[in-house]
Design a protein around this motif. Sequence first.
Motif, PDB file in Angstrom:
ATOM      1  N   PRO A  38      14.085  72.600  12.072  1.00  0.00           N
ATOM      2  CA  PRO A  38      14.900  71.562  11.423  1.00  0.00           C
ATOM      3  C   PRO A  38      14.058  70.676  10.526  1.00  0.00           C
ATOM      4  O   PRO A  38      12.832  70.595  10.689  1.00  0.00           O
ATOM      5  N   THR A  39      14.706  70.028   9.567  1.00  0.00           N
ATOM      6  CA  THR A  39      14.025  69.045   8.731  1.00  0.00           C
ATOM      7  C   THR A  39      13.391  67.993   9.631  1.00  0.00           C
ATOM      8  O   THR A  39      14.037  67.467  10.521  1.00  0.00           O
ATOM      9  N   GLY A  40      12.102  67.727   9.412  1.00  0.00           N
ATOM     10  CA  GLY A  40      11.392  66.791  10.271  1.00  0.00           C
ATOM     11  C   GLY A  40      10.843  67.423  11.528  1.00  0.00           C
ATOM     12  O   GLY A  40      10.290  66.730  12.385  1.00  0.00           O
ATOM     13  N   GLY A  41      10.970  68.748  11.667  1.00  0.00           N
ATOM     14  CA  GLY A  41      10.518  69.412  12.884  1.00  0.00           C
ATOM     15  C   GLY A  41       9.056  69.801  12.887  1.00  0.00           C
ATOM     16  O   GLY A  41       8.550  70.303  13.885  1.00  0.00           O
ATOM     17  N   MET A 290      14.529  66.560  -1.540  1.00  0.00           N
ATOM     18  CA  MET A 290      13.899  67.737  -0.953  1.00  0.00           C
ATOM     19  C   MET A 290      12.383  67.531  -0.841  1.00  0.00           C
ATOM     20  O   MET A 290      11.709  67.264  -1.818  1.00  0.00           O
ATOM     21  N   GLY A 291      11.889  67.631   0.385  1.00  0.00           N
ATOM     22  CA  GLY A 291      10.449  67.520   0.598  1.00  0.00           C
ATOM     23  C   GLY A 291       9.935  66.107   0.702  1.00  0.00           C
ATOM     24  O   GLY A 291       8.748  65.900   0.917  1.00  0.00           O
ATOM     25  N   ILE A 292      10.824  65.101   0.560  1.00  0.00           N
ATOM     26  CA  ILE A 292      10.376  63.720   0.676  1.00  0.00           C
ATOM     27  C   ILE A 292      10.241  63.369   2.159  1.00  0.00           C
ATOM     28  O   ILE A 292      11.224  63.367   2.892  1.00  0.00           O
ATOM     29  N   ASP A 293       9.030  63.092   2.585  1.00  0.00           N
ATOM     30  CA  ASP A 293       8.762  62.882   4.005  1.00  0.00           C
ATOM     31  C   ASP A 293       8.646  61.393   4.311  1.00  0.00           C
ATOM     32  O   ASP A 293       7.761  60.965   5.044  1.00  0.00           O
ATOM     33  N   LYS A 294       9.514  60.579   3.730  1.00  0.00           N
ATOM     34  CA  LYS A 294       9.498  59.135   3.976  1.00  0.00           C
ATOM     35  C   LYS A 294       9.996  58.894   5.397  1.00  0.00           C
ATOM     36  O   LYS A 294      11.126  59.256   5.737  1.00  0.00           O
ATOM     37  N   SER A 295       9.158  58.266   6.207  1.00  0.00           N
ATOM     38  CA  SER A 295       9.436  58.248   7.642  1.00  0.00           C
ATOM     39  C   SER A 295      10.433  57.195   8.070  1.00  0.00           C
ATOM     40  O   SER A 295      10.994  57.293   9.154  1.00  0.00           O
TER      41      SER A 295
END
Length: 708
Positions: A38-41, A290-295
């Motif tokens: 999953p996204t963030g996995g 897409m691909g933005i990993d802003k937490s």
Amino acid sequence: MTPKEILKKFYGYDDFRPGQQEIISSVMQGRDSLVLMPTGGGKSLCFQIPAIAMPGFAVVVSPLIALMDDQTAALQANGIPAAAIHSGHNELENKNVMDNLFAGKIKLLYISPERLMLEIEHWPDNTPVSMFAIDEAHCISQWGHDFRPVYTELARIKQKFPGTPVMALTATADRLCRSDISACLKLHNPFVWTGSFDRPNISLQVVSNPGMQNKMRMISNLIRRHPNDSGVIYCLSRKSAEDMAARINALGFKAVCYHAGMGSFERAAAQRAFINGDVQVVCATIAFGMGIDKSNIRYVVHNNLPSNIESYYQEIGRAGRDGLPAHALMFYSMADMITLRNFAEESGRSNVSNEKLEQMLKFARAGVCRRRILLSYFSEQTDHDCGNCDICLDPPHRFDGTTLAQMALSASIRVNGKAGIYMLNDILRGSMKADIRRNGFDRIKTFGAGRDLNVSQWNHYLSQMVQLGLFEIAYDDSNHLRPTPFGMDVVYGRAKIELARYIPEKLNEGRKSKNNRDSAAQKIPDPETQLLEQLKKIRTAVSQQEGIAPYLVFSDATLLDMARKRPKTVEDMAGISGVGERKLVRFGNRFITAIRKFEGLTATMPQGSSVKHTLILHNSGIPVPEIARERGLTENTVYGHMAKLINEDLITQFGTLLSRRQYEDILRIRSEHPEDYSDFMPENLRPLIPVAMAILDYQQRHSTTKAT
């Protein structure tokens, strides 16, 4: 280094998430793999760690410039040599990247599929590529929701480098799409890992056409609940994204717009403002994220119905990537269904697109746990409800809706099926709008029969009637509603239906009386929350000083771990989840100082008390003179620490401490003057004597072990 050592050194984590270690092992054994997480996995670590561990460099195929830049910035912040080539750079910059790549200075190269296909033809067969990682691999499948024809050309990788492992990664692929990915990329006997698609920290909510006033109130409540965090609002069109941003700004919040109709400079500025925390919300079409990993994205709102479950799942997955609570709110209406149906017919893949839209509609209309529906779509079963979606938290109350349905069906029949959902609503409520009078609909027997219900109530019930199959939408005739055979059974009393009761949104939700506001203002937050807010402010200041996004300094989850554990020394900080060696050295002192002050301690840490502190700085590549300055110690003391660390087998590579020539000179002088060799030692070698003696002991100790 082993993968686990890399995980700790560069990323600051002690343990892998489920599946990561198995995936990493398979690629390091040279095996192809198909990774569904999953996204963030944690997909990125599955290729980043083996790329660091293996000789040569890894090639990461990414479809978007924003994705490449975000990932390379995150890697560089962790001290990992990574770079990207794409059209956002000039060709001189791209050439420099390629020169550094082939000079062995880069471990991960991010590149688009189009550019890779151009470059790869010029690479010799012995190019030291450790692996290829194909991110967003669902783009290769015609059964996927985001098919991109250029991805199909990636099959040439196996032709050019048949012995190099290929890893395909995606967060959104149903069973048919998964087999298509493997076949299209020509993966050989791939190791397949399907992680759980469950993101239990994300609360799911769907609201059917609440009207603009209620919609904006619900959105503003979300923003108010998360004043220091971020959110994304996805809109179906560029115009609706612009309109939503304008409405949010008018309410006194900070929002920007992002869509493909904006210039590249405007889009980049909007994205930068969002990533850096200068604005609270970005209102965007699906072109964003897409691909933005802003937490610290705490909520994702869909202003309209998404076209498929894959897109919906991927987009809500941009919230709560740090594992902390997040909220996904979706609005949908009959107008959305009509628009998306038209898009599906024009897509060139109408059968696939319409089927996926139907699945999305079933999710939106669901009367059972929404998370179970999502997981089932991705072939993951669960035997219990989630307890964190609107259906679980507030199950719908049903009633006999047969009479209401008969009113609506009768009205539709009496206007010969010439009314859409909004006009039918007006007829039932007795509205005297001009088009109703012009068509004579105000003279039918059922005109005004439902005037005791308001617009929102009739929208709610009419939508359900369509969902239950009482009406069909005539897409080829102005989207008018037509009774179905089942609807006629209801009209004539041969069938009954139940409807979910309309429950108006609490208009005072999120509002407080003056007294309540005053008491809330006087309420003192708990110490953990106070410290967390201070740490967030420090993170903002550090990010501005360093010129990087705040979440690339530390994630919210890492700051929360600091607020809970309150590290007061560098050694303590090294134990915080998400604090790797590079970030510890680069940023750690600012946060430790704040925590010490919060705890009522002196801001300055005790000097010279910890050999472990010296080891951390040494492992980060800092030379002895800088370590001495950093810690307020003499170089002699630091070299003494180094000798102790060598004696404990914590330092096993010595070239950065002294050269072979220096080592041999020290041993020679010691041999020539065994009683008073330090008197004969040149000034520049004297501080190195403890290190040289420790290295000698180390070599003797390990040669004895080997002999045994």
